[in-house]
Each structure stands twice: as structure tokens, then as C-alpha cells.
Design a protein around this motif. Structure first.
Motif, PDB file in Angstrom:
ATOM      1  N   CYS A 148      45.598  36.990  50.789  1.00  0.00           N
ATOM      2  CA  CYS A 148      45.332  36.905  52.235  1.00  0.00           C
ATOM      3  C   CYS A 148      44.414  35.723  52.522  1.00  0.00           C
ATOM      4  N   LEU A 149      44.904  34.537  52.197  1.00  0.00           N
ATOM      5  CA  LEU A 149      44.115  33.312  52.302  1.00  0.00           C
ATOM      6  C   LEU A 149      42.865  33.419  51.428  1.00  0.00           C
ATOM      7  N   ASN A 150      41.765  33.883  52.004  1.00  0.00           N
ATOM      8  CA  ASN A 150      40.486  33.879  51.300  1.00  0.00           C
ATOM      9  C   ASN A 150      39.845  35.262  51.262  1.00  0.00           C
ATOM     10  N   TRP A 151      40.665  36.293  51.424  1.00  0.00           N
ATOM     11  CA  TRP A 151      40.118  37.641  51.556  1.00  0.00           C
ATOM     12  C   TRP A 151      39.592  38.210  50.242  1.00  0.00           C
ATOM     13  N   ARG A 152      40.387  38.153  49.196  1.00  0.00           N
ATOM     14  CA  ARG A 152      40.012  38.844  47.969  1.00  0.00           C
ATOM     15  C   ARG A 152      40.223  37.951  46.752  1.00  0.00           C
ATOM     16  N   GLU A 153      39.221  37.908  45.891  1.00  0.00           N
ATOM     17  CA  GLU A 153      39.186  37.026  44.723  1.00  0.00           C
ATOM     18  C   GLU A 153      39.777  37.713  43.486  1.00  0.00           C
ATOM     19  N   SER A 154      40.409  36.915  42.629  1.00  0.00           N
ATOM     20  CA  SER A 154      40.956  37.411  41.369  1.00  0.00           C
ATOM     21  C   SER A 154      39.901  37.354  40.268  1.00  0.00           C
ATOM     22  N   GLN A 155      39.836  38.411  39.469  1.00  0.00           N
ATOM     23  CA  GLN A 155      38.941  38.396  38.316  1.00  0.00           C
ATOM     24  C   GLN A 155      39.306  37.284  37.336  1.00  0.00           C
ATOM     25  N   ARG A 156      40.595  37.016  37.230  1.00  0.00           N
ATOM     26  CA  ARG A 156      41.083  36.073  36.219  1.00  0.00           C
ATOM     27  C   ARG A 156      40.524  34.675  36.389  1.00  0.00           C
ATOM     28  N   THR A 157      40.394  34.220  37.624  1.00  0.00           N
ATOM     29  CA  THR A 157      39.992  32.832  37.860  1.00  0.00           C
ATOM     30  C   THR A 157      38.656  32.703  38.592  1.00  0.00           C
ATOM     31  N   MET A 158      37.915  33.785  38.713  1.00  0.00           N
ATOM     32  CA  MET A 158      36.663  33.723  39.467  1.00  0.00           C
ATOM     33  C   MET A 158      35.637  32.833  38.746  1.00  0.00           C
ATOM     34  N   LEU A 159      34.703  32.301  39.534  1.00  0.00           N
ATOM     35  CA  LEU A 159      33.642  31.468  38.997  1.00  0.00           C
ATOM     36  C   LEU A 159      32.616  32.346  38.275  1.00  0.00           C
ATOM     37  N   PHE A 162      50.545  36.798  59.590  1.00  0.00           N
ATOM     38  CA  PHE A 162      51.254  36.996  58.325  1.00  0.00           C
ATOM     39  C   PHE A 162      50.956  38.388  57.786  1.00  0.00           C
ATOM     40  N   LYS A 163      51.721  38.806  56.808  1.00  0.00           N
ATOM     41  CA  LYS A 163      51.565  40.126  56.216  1.00  0.00           C
ATOM     42  C   LYS A 163      50.238  40.221  55.481  1.00  0.00           C
ATOM     43  N   THR A 164      49.467  41.267  55.767  1.00  0.00           N
ATOM     44  CA  THR A 164      48.190  41.460  55.088  1.00  0.00           C
ATOM     45  C   THR A 164      48.056  42.906  54.621  1.00  0.00           C
ATOM     46  N   LYS A 165      47.232  43.099  53.625  1.00  0.00           N
ATOM     47  CA  LYS A 165      46.875  44.458  53.228  1.00  0.00           C
ATOM     48  C   LYS A 165      45.992  45.037  54.328  1.00  0.00           C
ATOM     49  N   LYS A 166      46.132  46.311  54.626  1.00  0.00           N
ATOM     50  CA  LYS A 166      45.365  46.942  55.691  1.00  0.00           C
ATOM     51  C   LYS A 166      43.870  46.712  55.476  1.00  0.00           C
ATOM     52  N   GLY A 167      43.208  46.239  56.519  1.00  0.00           N
ATOM     53  CA  GLY A 167      41.769  46.023  56.453  1.00  0.00           C
ATOM     54  C   GLY A 167      41.348  44.666  55.949  1.00  0.00           C
ATOM     55  N   ALA A 168      42.298  43.822  55.566  1.00  0.00           N
ATOM     56  CA  ALA A 168      41.954  42.492  55.055  1.00  0.00           C
ATOM     57  C   ALA A 168      41.363  41.639  56.165  1.00  0.00           C
ATOM     58  N   ARG A 169      40.248  40.989  55.869  1.00  0.00           N
ATOM     59  CA  ARG A 169      39.572  40.113  56.827  1.00  0.00           C
ATOM     60  C   ARG A 169      39.211  38.804  56.132  1.00  0.00           C
ATOM     61  N   SER A 170      39.048  37.773  56.929  1.00  0.00           N
ATOM     62  CA  SER A 170      38.609  36.488  56.407  1.00  0.00           C
ATOM     63  C   SER A 170      37.250  36.625  55.721  1.00  0.00           C
ATOM     64  N   SER A 171      37.043  35.825  54.686  1.00  0.00           N
ATOM     65  CA  SER A 171      35.764  35.875  53.975  1.00  0.00           C
ATOM     66  C   SER A 171      34.587  35.550  54.886  1.00  0.00           C
ATOM     67  N   ILE A 172      34.786  34.694  55.888  1.00  0.00           N
ATOM     68  CA  ILE A 172      33.677  34.348  56.763  1.00  0.00           C
ATOM     69  C   ILE A 172      33.303  35.539  57.643  1.00  0.00           C
ATOM     70  N   GLU A 173      34.258  36.407  57.972  1.00  0.00           N
ATOM     71  CA  GLU A 173      33.905  37.610  58.727  1.00  0.00           C
ATOM     72  C   GLU A 173      33.011  38.516  57.896  1.00  0.00           C
ATOM     73  N   ALA A 174      33.324  38.650  56.614  1.00  0.00           N
ATOM     74  CA  ALA A 174      32.506  39.493  55.741  1.00  0.00           C
ATOM     75  C   ALA A 174      31.070  38.975  55.679  1.00  0.00           C
ATOM     76  N   LEU A 175      30.907  37.658  55.591  1.00  0.00           N
ATOM     77  CA  LEU A 175      29.565  37.074  55.535  1.00  0.00           C
ATOM     78  C   LEU A 175      28.828  37.260  56.855  1.00  0.00           C
ATOM     79  N   LEU A 176      29.520  36.983  57.963  1.00  0.00           N
ATOM     80  CA  LEU A 176      28.872  37.111  59.265  1.00  0.00           C
ATOM     81  C   LEU A 176      28.541  38.571  59.593  1.00  0.00           C
TER      82      LEU A 176
END
Length: 236
Positions: free
Chosen positions: A170-181, A75-89
Motif C-alpha cells: 500500500c505504497l508506504n503503509w507497511r514495511e517488510s522484515q526482509r528488506t527493512m533497515l 487502489f485496492k488496500t488492506k482494511k485500515g491501511a493508511r499512509s505512513s505520514i498519517e501514522a506519524l502525524l
């Protein structure tokens, strides 16, 4: 009542996917105690468990990361977008530490690390209307975590969204400030995505671990469910 709807546009791309959902309401206070080492230990244990998923020195060649890169290529993604689990690993592969943020975030990060599944959470009191997961029309408003300017979703991008705009891109790539925990969160919703059977089996275990850890820490019971192409909506 909270409603989550996974749209047909998502299932067209990922027909075998499963979306695990956990809704938790009535959290008294999402703040860790200065003397509480529980959250730090959870993150340390999660980091240690995550090593099992890093069997190749080349990060992209590890199975979990390779599978999610393939998924993001569909699917269409912003350049460099990766799954959140990749960032953690990636942090684990660099032997970088994980420091407490707030209990809800720390708990879901510990679970994400332990089971190598992408996981994220939103503050339900800041969500407006139904939560939808599907392809963006393009232009949905989105203020990324840590940013000062709007970064609208791209046409065809897979996003979580409500009536106000995107809440996760991008599924779980980037979180919104508006609804973050935050420390002021009282009601929360968590998502885990899987796109094949092996991932789904780990997500089943991860969701039960997440539910139990939140119950143990906050003394509240959550309601969980699994969304599939045959069962694309949940209300709780």
C-alpha cells in the motif's frame, strides 16, 4: 547497479505523481551512540515542526491526511491501511514521543515529520533484482514487520516489489522484515511519494534535507533522482 522502475499501472492511477529516490552506499555502521543526543533532537525538532500540519482537531480533516486518504481510495488496500505520514502525524496529535530506532530510520522519520511527506527506506543488500512500483498481481509474498506469517499482497494493491515479493505494501503503509533497515545496513535506498504539486514541492525540500543529514551523520554521499510518468526509471 540498482534499478528502480515505476510501472505504467502506477501512472494510470497517479499521472501527476513524483517518486523521489535516494540511494546511499558505503554506510560504515548504522548504530547510534549511547551518548549521542543528535538523533533524539532531530526527532524532537521534527515533532515540533509537524504541528504546523495539524490545524484541525479532527485528524482526518487536516490537509495532508485528507489528501493521502483520497490517494489510498484509488487502489485496492488492506482494511485500515493508511499512509505512513498519517501514522506519524497521529502520534504527534496525541503528543506521543518518538524514540530512536537506528540512525537511518531516525533520520528519515525526522524528515518525514518536518515536511509532512511519506518516507521509507530499504536495505539494498537484501533487495533481489529490480525494484518495481506498481499494481500487484496478487499473492506477492510479504512478511510484515513484527509478524510471523506471510501476508501476501492483494490484486490491484500498489506495492514496491522485487523478484522475491513485496517489500512495502500500500505504497508506504507497511514495511517488510526482509528488506527493512537494521543496524547491519551498509547500502540503503529511500523513497518519498507525492501525488500533487504542493506535495512535490515539500518532497523536493525533504529529499535534500534527508540527503544532507545522512551525509552529515555518516560522511557518505548519496545519489538522488525524481521519477515521473515521463521519466519512470532510475539506475545508480
Amino acid at each position: 547497479m540498482t534499478t528502480v522502475n515505476v510501472e505504467a499501472s502506477f501512472w494510470e492511477i497517479f499521472p501527476e505523481a513524483q517518486i523521489h529516490v535516494l540511494i546511499v552506499k558505503g554506510i560504515g555502521e548504522n548504530k547510534g551512540k549511547a551518548s549521542d543526543l543528535f538523533l533524539t533532537q532531530l526527532l524532537t525538532d521534527g515533532k515540533e515542526a509537524a504541528q504546523a500540519f495539524l490545524t484541525n482537531e479532527t485528524l482526518s480533516q487536516n490537509t495532508v491526511i485528507a489528501q493521502w486518504r483520497e490517494a489510498f481510495s484509488k487502489f485496492k488496500t488492506k482494511k485500515g491501511a493508511r499512509s505512513s505520514i498519517e501514522a506519524l502525524l497521529k502520534r504527534v496529535s496525541q503528543d506521543r514521543g518518538f524514540h530512536p530506532i537506528n540512525p537511518l530510520v531516525d533520520i528519515y522519520n525526522s524528515v518525514s515529520l518536518e515536511f509532512a511527506v511519506p518516507c521509507g527506506g530499504e536495505d539494498l543488500e537484501k533487495v533481489v533484482g529490480t525494484i518495481h512500483l506498481g499494481q500487484a498481481a496478487g499473492g506477492e509474498s510479504f512478511l510484515p514487520l513484527g509478524a510471523e506469517e506471510d501476508a501476501p499482497a492483494l490484486p490491484g494493491e500498489i506495492i514496491y516489489a522485487d523478484e522475491e515479493g513485496a517489500i512495502c505494501r500500500c505504497l508506504n503503509w507497511r514495511e517488510s522484515q526482509r528488506t527493512m533497515l537494521t543496524e547491519d545496513t551498509h547500502d540503503a535506498i529511500f523513497f518519498m511519494e507525492s501525488v500533487n504539486e504542493e506535495q512535490a514541492a515539500r518532497a523536493d525540500q525533504a529529499m535534500q534535507a534527508l540527503k544532507q543529514r545522512i551525509t552529515d551523520y555518516f560522511a557518505v554521499e548519496g545519489v538522488d533522482g525524481v521519477l515521473t510518468a515521463a521519466n519512470p526509471q532510475m539506475e545508480a
